[in-house]
Design a protein around this motif. Structure first.
Motif, short mmCIF file in Angstrom:
data_model
loop_
_atom_site.label_atom_id
_atom_site.label_comp_id
_atom_site.label_asym_id
_atom_site.label_seq_id
_atom_site.Cartn_x
_atom_site.Cartn_y
_atom_site.Cartn_z
N THR A 42 -30.59 -23.85 -21.92
CA THR A 42 -29.85 -24.96 -22.37
C THR A 42 -28.98 -25.61 -21.48
OG1 THR A 42 -27.90 -23.70 -23.14
CG2 THR A 42 -29.70 -23.99 -25.02
N PHE A 43 -28.95 -27.06 -21.69
CA PHE A 43 -27.97 -27.85 -20.90
C PHE A 43 -27.31 -28.82 -21.68
CE2 PHE A 43 -27.81 -31.40 -17.59
CZ PHE A 43 -27.01 -30.90 -17.00
N ASP A 44 -26.28 -28.91 -21.44
CA ASP A 44 -25.24 -30.01 -22.11
C ASP A 44 -24.73 -31.09 -21.26
OD1 ASP A 44 -23.37 -28.55 -20.70
OD2 ASP A 44 -22.06 -27.77 -22.33
N GLY A 45 -25.32 -30.92 -20.10
CA GLY A 45 -24.76 -32.00 -19.32
C GLY A 45 -23.79 -31.57 -18.21
N ARG A 46 -23.30 -30.41 -18.54
CA ARG A 46 -22.36 -29.93 -17.55
C ARG A 46 -22.58 -28.25 -17.15
NH1 ARG A 46 -19.80 -32.26 -21.17
NH2 ARG A 46 -18.05 -33.60 -21.22
N THR A 47 -23.21 -27.41 -18.01
CA THR A 47 -23.61 -25.99 -17.75
C THR A 47 -24.89 -25.97 -18.18
OG1 THR A 47 -21.31 -25.51 -18.41
CG2 THR A 47 -22.87 -23.87 -18.51
N LEU A 48 -25.61 -25.24 -17.48
CA LEU A 48 -26.92 -24.50 -17.51
C LEU A 48 -26.84 -23.25 -17.84
CD1 LEU A 48 -28.52 -25.99 -14.22
CD2 LEU A 48 -29.46 -26.80 -16.39
N CYS A 49 -27.43 -23.01 -19.16
CA CYS A 49 -27.40 -21.59 -19.50
C CYS A 49 -28.80 -20.87 -19.70
CB CYS A 49 -26.79 -21.58 -20.91
SG CYS A 49 -25.02 -22.06 -20.84
N GLN A 50 -29.05 -19.98 -19.00
CA GLN A 50 -30.18 -19.05 -19.08
C GLN A 50 -30.14 -17.97 -20.26
OE1 GLN A 50 -30.62 -18.16 -14.81
NE2 GLN A 50 -32.53 -19.28 -14.85
N LYS A 51 -31.04 -17.95 -21.04
CA LYS A 51 -30.75 -17.06 -22.17
C LYS A 51 -32.10 -16.26 -22.29
CE LYS A 51 -27.85 -20.31 -24.16
NZ LYS A 51 -27.44 -21.19 -25.38
N TYR A 52 -31.89 -14.94 -22.99
CA TYR A 52 -33.23 -14.11 -23.30
C TYR A 52 -33.60 -14.64 -24.68
CZ TYR A 52 -31.40 -10.96 -20.04
OH TYR A 52 -30.93 -10.16 -18.88
N LEU A 53 -35.13 -14.72 -24.73
CA LEU A 53 -35.89 -15.03 -25.97
C LEU A 53 -35.47 -14.24 -26.97
CD1 LEU A 53 -37.79 -17.40 -26.85
CD2 LEU A 53 -39.47 -15.82 -26.49
N GLU A 54 -35.34 -13.03 -26.73
CA GLU A 54 -35.48 -12.06 -27.80
C GLU A 54 -34.33 -12.15 -28.60
OE1 GLU A 54 -36.66 -9.22 -30.21
OE2 GLU A 54 -38.06 -10.16 -28.73
N ASN A 55 -33.03 -12.46 -28.09
CA ASN A 55 -31.81 -12.53 -28.83
C ASN A 55 -31.12 -13.72 -28.78
OD1 ASN A 55 -30.92 -11.80 -26.41
ND2 ASN A 55 -30.55 -9.81 -26.88
N GLY A 56 -31.33 -14.58 -27.81
CA GLY A 56 -30.59 -15.69 -27.40
C GLY A 56 -29.38 -15.34 -26.55
N GLN A 57 -29.16 -14.25 -26.05
CA GLN A 57 -27.99 -14.12 -25.29
C GLN A 57 -28.09 -14.59 -23.85
OE1 GLN A 57 -27.75 -9.71 -24.09
NE2 GLN A 57 -25.57 -9.76 -24.39
N VAL A 58 -26.97 -14.96 -23.42
CA VAL A 58 -26.89 -15.93 -22.17
C VAL A 58 -26.74 -14.71 -21.06
CG1 VAL A 58 -25.28 -16.97 -20.60
CG2 VAL A 58 -25.40 -17.71 -23.08
N PHE A 59 -27.78 -14.81 -20.00
CA PHE A 59 -27.72 -13.71 -18.88
C PHE A 59 -27.43 -14.68 -17.64
CE2 PHE A 59 -32.00 -15.34 -19.17
CZ PHE A 59 -32.46 -15.31 -17.77
N ASN A 60 -27.02 -15.68 -17.68
CA ASN A 60 -26.70 -16.49 -16.39
C ASN A 60 -26.43 -17.96 -16.66
OD1 ASN A 60 -26.36 -17.17 -13.55
ND2 ASN A 60 -28.52 -17.73 -13.26
N THR A 61 -25.11 -18.50 -15.98
CA THR A 61 -24.78 -19.84 -16.20
C THR A 61 -24.68 -20.34 -14.92
OG1 THR A 61 -22.55 -19.22 -16.31
CG2 THR A 61 -23.55 -19.25 -18.35
N PHE A 62 -24.49 -21.83 -14.83
CA PHE A 62 -24.36 -22.55 -13.64
C PHE A 62 -23.56 -23.78 -14.12
CE2 PHE A 62 -25.24 -25.09 -10.23
CZ PHE A 62 -25.36 -24.38 -9.11
N GLU A 63 -22.68 -24.19 -13.46
CA GLU A 63 -21.75 -25.33 -13.64
C GLU A 63 -22.10 -26.43 -12.77
OE1 GLU A 63 -19.53 -25.96 -16.05
OE2 GLU A 63 -19.94 -23.77 -17.04
N ILE A 64 -22.62 -27.56 -13.40
CA ILE A 64 -22.80 -28.64 -12.53
C ILE A 64 -21.59 -29.52 -12.10
CG2 ILE A 64 -24.09 -31.15 -12.51
CD1 ILE A 64 -25.81 -28.55 -12.63
N LYS A 65 -21.16 -29.66 -10.96
CA LYS A 65 -20.03 -30.44 -10.34
C LYS A 65 -20.15 -31.71 -10.07
CE LYS A 65 -18.55 -26.05 -8.79
NZ LYS A 65 -18.34 -24.94 -8.02
#
Length: 183
Positions: A160-183
């Motif tokens: 997912t991406f909200d304009g500031r944060t990229l969030c990588q998530k597992y398909l099985e449970n939707g749990q976030v496993f990595n984030t990256f902040e756009i500066k």
């Protein structure tokens, strides 16, 4: 604006159901699909619940919410059953303060960045491995991984991406496993 980003569904009805559920649960505005929607390709095994017709029906039900680029396994016959455009090789999408260059990744990718325009994020699928990293000239490379045929020891995933944060998530449970902040 919030995007749900996925790639390499490869005809998995299971993965499509999960994605659409997360799309609504996470209150996303659009779903960005980075190619390889229906066909699994000659180099891949069949994904779980391989059912191209079901995938097309599920995605067509939310066609006004989908942006899509063409993958190396997508073809003209796929466009005949999908009611949203899938034949663009790339698209540029402004989201908040960032501009995404979205492509499948088989021609333009982290080792061959976009030749035109300026962008902040190069969004690709194709490799079936989730990754976010900074590449040449401050460009961010982001790959959501594959929803149905993960490779390189990874698990099925989306982003997912909200304009500031990229969030990588597992398909099985939707749990976030990595984030990256756009500066």
């Amino acid at each position: 604006m919030k995007l749900l980003i996925a790639s390499d569904i490869h005809g998995s009805a299971y993965a499509t159901r999960k994605l659409i559920g997360y799309f609504w649960d996470e209150k996303c505005d659009y779903m960005l699909l980075l190619g390889d929607i229906l066909y699994h390709g000659p180099r891949n095994a069949l994904p779980g619940e391989y059912d191209c017709k079901s995938v097309a029906e599920q995605l067509n039900a939310i066609k006004e919410k989908i942006w899509c680029v063409k993958g190396n396994c997508d073809s003209e016959v796929d466009q005949m059953v999908l009611e949203f455009p899938i034949t663009a090789d790339y698209m540029q999408i402004p989201v908040e303060e960032a501009v995404i260059f979205a492509t499948h990744g088989h021609h333009i990718g982290p080792d061959c960045p976009p030749p035109i325009g300026s962008c902040d994020i190069l969004m690709c699928g194709h490799f079936h491995v989730p990754e976010i990293r900074q590449i040449a000239d401050g460009l961010i490379y982001a790959n959501p991984g594959s929803t149905s045929i993960p490779k390189g020891g990874s698990k099925a995933s989306y982003m997912t991406f909200d304009g500031r944060t990229l969030c990588q998530k597992y398909l099985e449970n939707g749990q976030v496993f990595n984030t990256f902040e756009i500066k």
